[in-house]
Scaffold this motif. Structure first.
Motif, mmCIF file in Angstrom:
data_model
loop_
_atom_site.group_PDB
_atom_site.id
_atom_site.type_symbol
_atom_site.label_atom_id
_atom_site.label_comp_id
_atom_site.label_asym_id
_atom_site.label_seq_id
_atom_site.Cartn_x
_atom_site.Cartn_y
_atom_site.Cartn_z
ATOM 1 N N ARG A 30 32.883 51.548 33.217
ATOM 2 C CA ARG A 30 31.774 52.402 33.640
ATOM 3 C C ARG A 30 30.646 51.541 34.225
ATOM 4 N NH1 ARG A 30 31.210 57.425 32.468
ATOM 5 N NH2 ARG A 30 32.764 57.254 30.793
ATOM 6 N N GLY A 31 30.192 51.901 35.424
ATOM 7 C CA GLY A 31 29.101 51.194 36.066
ATOM 8 C C GLY A 31 29.501 49.951 36.836
ATOM 9 N N GLU A 32 30.796 49.635 36.858
ATOM 10 C CA GLU A 32 31.268 48.443 37.558
ATOM 11 C C GLU A 32 31.407 48.719 39.057
ATOM 12 O OE1 GLU A 32 34.824 45.102 37.060
ATOM 13 O OE2 GLU A 32 35.090 47.092 36.179
ATOM 14 N N ILE A 33 31.280 47.680 39.864
ATOM 15 C CA ILE A 33 31.620 47.746 41.287
ATOM 16 C C ILE A 33 32.794 46.801 41.503
ATOM 17 C CG2 ILE A 33 30.832 47.495 43.655
ATOM 18 C CD1 ILE A 33 27.980 47.807 42.732
ATOM 19 N N LEU A 34 33.971 47.373 41.662
ATOM 20 C CA LEU A 34 35.205 46.603 41.804
ATOM 21 C C LEU A 34 35.635 46.576 43.263
ATOM 22 C CD1 LEU A 34 37.745 45.210 40.444
ATOM 23 C CD2 LEU A 34 38.798 47.478 40.551
ATOM 24 N N GLY A 35 35.963 45.394 43.765
ATOM 25 C CA GLY A 35 36.502 45.253 45.108
ATOM 26 C C GLY A 35 38.004 45.069 45.060
ATOM 27 N N LEU A 36 38.694 45.696 45.993
ATOM 28 C CA LEU A 36 40.141 45.577 46.114
ATOM 29 C C LEU A 36 40.429 45.057 47.513
ATOM 30 C CD1 LEU A 36 42.876 46.154 44.714
ATOM 31 C CD2 LEU A 36 42.796 48.445 45.701
ATOM 32 N N ILE A 37 40.881 43.816 47.605
ATOM 33 C CA ILE A 37 41.079 43.187 48.906
ATOM 34 C C ILE A 37 42.499 42.645 49.009
ATOM 35 C CG2 ILE A 37 38.631 42.586 49.052
ATOM 36 C CD1 ILE A 37 39.411 39.672 48.470
ATOM 37 N N GLY A 38 42.852 42.240 50.221
ATOM 38 C CA GLY A 38 44.169 41.668 50.470
ATOM 39 C C GLY A 38 44.457 41.696 51.951
ATOM 40 N N VAL A 203 36.063 49.638 45.789
ATOM 41 C CA VAL A 203 35.888 49.448 47.232
ATOM 42 C C VAL A 203 37.088 48.715 47.807
ATOM 43 C CG1 VAL A 203 34.373 48.519 49.023
ATOM 44 C CG2 VAL A 203 33.406 49.217 46.818
ATOM 45 N N ILE A 204 37.788 49.350 48.766
ATOM 46 C CA ILE A 204 38.779 48.653 49.592
ATOM 47 C C ILE A 204 38.056 48.187 50.851
ATOM 48 C CG2 ILE A 204 40.696 49.003 51.184
ATOM 49 C CD1 ILE A 204 42.150 50.555 49.257
ATOM 50 N N GLU A 205 38.230 46.920 51.194
ATOM 51 C CA GLU A 205 37.483 46.432 52.346
ATOM 52 C C GLU A 205 38.135 45.178 52.924
ATOM 53 O OE1 GLU A 205 35.639 46.290 55.256
ATOM 54 O OE2 GLU A 205 34.691 47.843 54.046
ATOM 55 N N HIS A 206 38.067 45.040 54.263
ATOM 56 C CA HIS A 206 38.530 43.828 54.929
ATOM 57 C C HIS A 206 37.397 42.816 55.114
ATOM 58 C CE1 HIS A 206 42.101 46.233 56.249
ATOM 59 N NE2 HIS A 206 42.660 45.059 56.097
ATOM 60 N N ASN A 207 36.163 43.312 55.128
ATOM 61 C CA ASN A 207 35.022 42.434 55.344
ATOM 62 C C ASN A 207 34.727 41.660 54.060
ATOM 63 O OD1 ASN A 207 32.285 41.451 55.484
ATOM 64 N ND2 ASN A 207 31.950 42.808 57.230
ATOM 65 N N ARG A 217 33.298 42.343 40.516
ATOM 66 C CA ARG A 217 34.637 41.822 40.215
ATOM 67 C C ARG A 217 35.543 42.181 41.381
ATOM 68 N NH1 ARG A 217 39.208 43.906 36.785
ATOM 69 N NH2 ARG A 217 37.949 45.790 36.555
ATOM 70 N N ILE A 218 36.515 41.308 41.650
ATOM 71 C CA ILE A 218 37.407 41.505 42.785
ATOM 72 C C ILE A 218 38.851 41.317 42.352
ATOM 73 C CG2 ILE A 218 38.085 40.631 45.063
ATOM 74 C CD1 ILE A 218 35.141 39.791 45.427
ATOM 75 N N ILE A 219 39.716 42.211 42.832
ATOM 76 C CA ILE A 219 41.159 42.097 42.646
ATOM 77 C C ILE A 219 41.779 41.848 44.016
ATOM 78 C CG2 ILE A 219 43.266 43.412 42.126
ATOM 79 C CD1 ILE A 219 41.718 44.793 39.884
#
Length: 248
Positions: A30-38, A203-207, A217-219
């Motif tokens: 809860r309250g996290e901002i997670l990035g999903l990149i690849g 967040v899914i993002e290429h940038n 945090r980022i996966i």
């Protein structure tokens, strides 16, 4: 992880003989901002669509606030407090900024009868104006959405996603096609909303710079698997991540 808003467990998804997602598991607090990149073809979009119910995983489980939602349609996810933005803008170009946001709220408010016979704005104008002010679009309130710049339309798209007061918002490439000035503004607004409301973001993002400066945090996915997970500074210096993006 405790107090998980979103839990993904051992998700697999194949198309023919191609395994797009392979045993992916993670939780979002809860309250996290997670990035999903690849890199391209890593399985990000397939995984996102499995979480959002647009694709049904071959196996595994997805839960939102403890509710099993694998394969669930969008309206039920909305009821559970899940919002989203799309790669392609979902604004209505011939409608004003205000009416776009009101329409987004009406989708989540009341019954069909109340929408047919209630006030034309469903009593949402004040709430819409608050979001318009928050996203600093007040000077464009009555302009047609199609007359806005692409970056302004991205802000409007984000505001529409927040109209239902979601607990969890999934953002699909919010930085795509946005100039640097507007990108900094969008990032600042998302951070502020997270801090003020405790809303959870995935967040899914290429940038990469956008993700690194926004997410806590980022996966990282590659070939359908998680290859790294951690704080932005850890991901930035991870050799396996560098190899995946540069082709080894």
């Amino acid at each position: 992880m405790t107090d998980a808003v979103l839990s993904v467990r051992n998700i697999r998804k194949s198309f023919g003989g191609i395994q797009a997602v392979r045993d992916v598991s993670f939780e979002v607090a809860r309250g996290e901002i997670l990035g999903l990149i690849g890199p391209n073809g890593s399985g990000k979009s397939t995984l996102f669509n499995c979480v959002l119910g647009q694709l049904k995983p071959d196996s595994g489980a997805v839960s939102v606030k403890g509710h099993d939602v694998a394969g669930t349609r969008a309206f039920r996810l909305n009821k559970l407090g899940v919002g989203r933005t799309f790669q392609q803008l979902s604004v209505f170009p011939e409608m004003s900024v205000l009416d776009n946001i009101i329409l987004a709220g009406q989708e989540h408010r009341g019954t069909m009868l109340s929408r047919l016979f209630g006030a034309p704005d469903a009593g949402l104008t004040d709430e819409a104006d608050r979001l318009i002010a928050f996203f600093k679009l007040a000077h464009l309130r009555d302009e047609k959405a199609g007359a806005l710049s692409y970056g302004q339309q991205k802000l409007l798209d984000a505001a529409m996603a927040f109209m239902a007061g979601p607990d969890l918002v999934l953002l699909d490439e919010p930085a795509g096609g946005v100039n640097l000035t507007m990108l900094a503004h969008l990032k600042e607004r998302l951070k502020s909303y997270n801090q003020e409301h405790g809303t959870t973001f995935v967040v899914i993002e290429h940038n990469m710079e956008f993700v690194m400066s926004l997410c806590t945090r980022i996966i990282v996915l590659a070939e359908g698997r998680i290859i790294a997970e951690g704080r932005p500074e850890e991901i930035r210096s991870n050799q396996q991540v560098i190899d995946a993006y540069l082709g080894g």
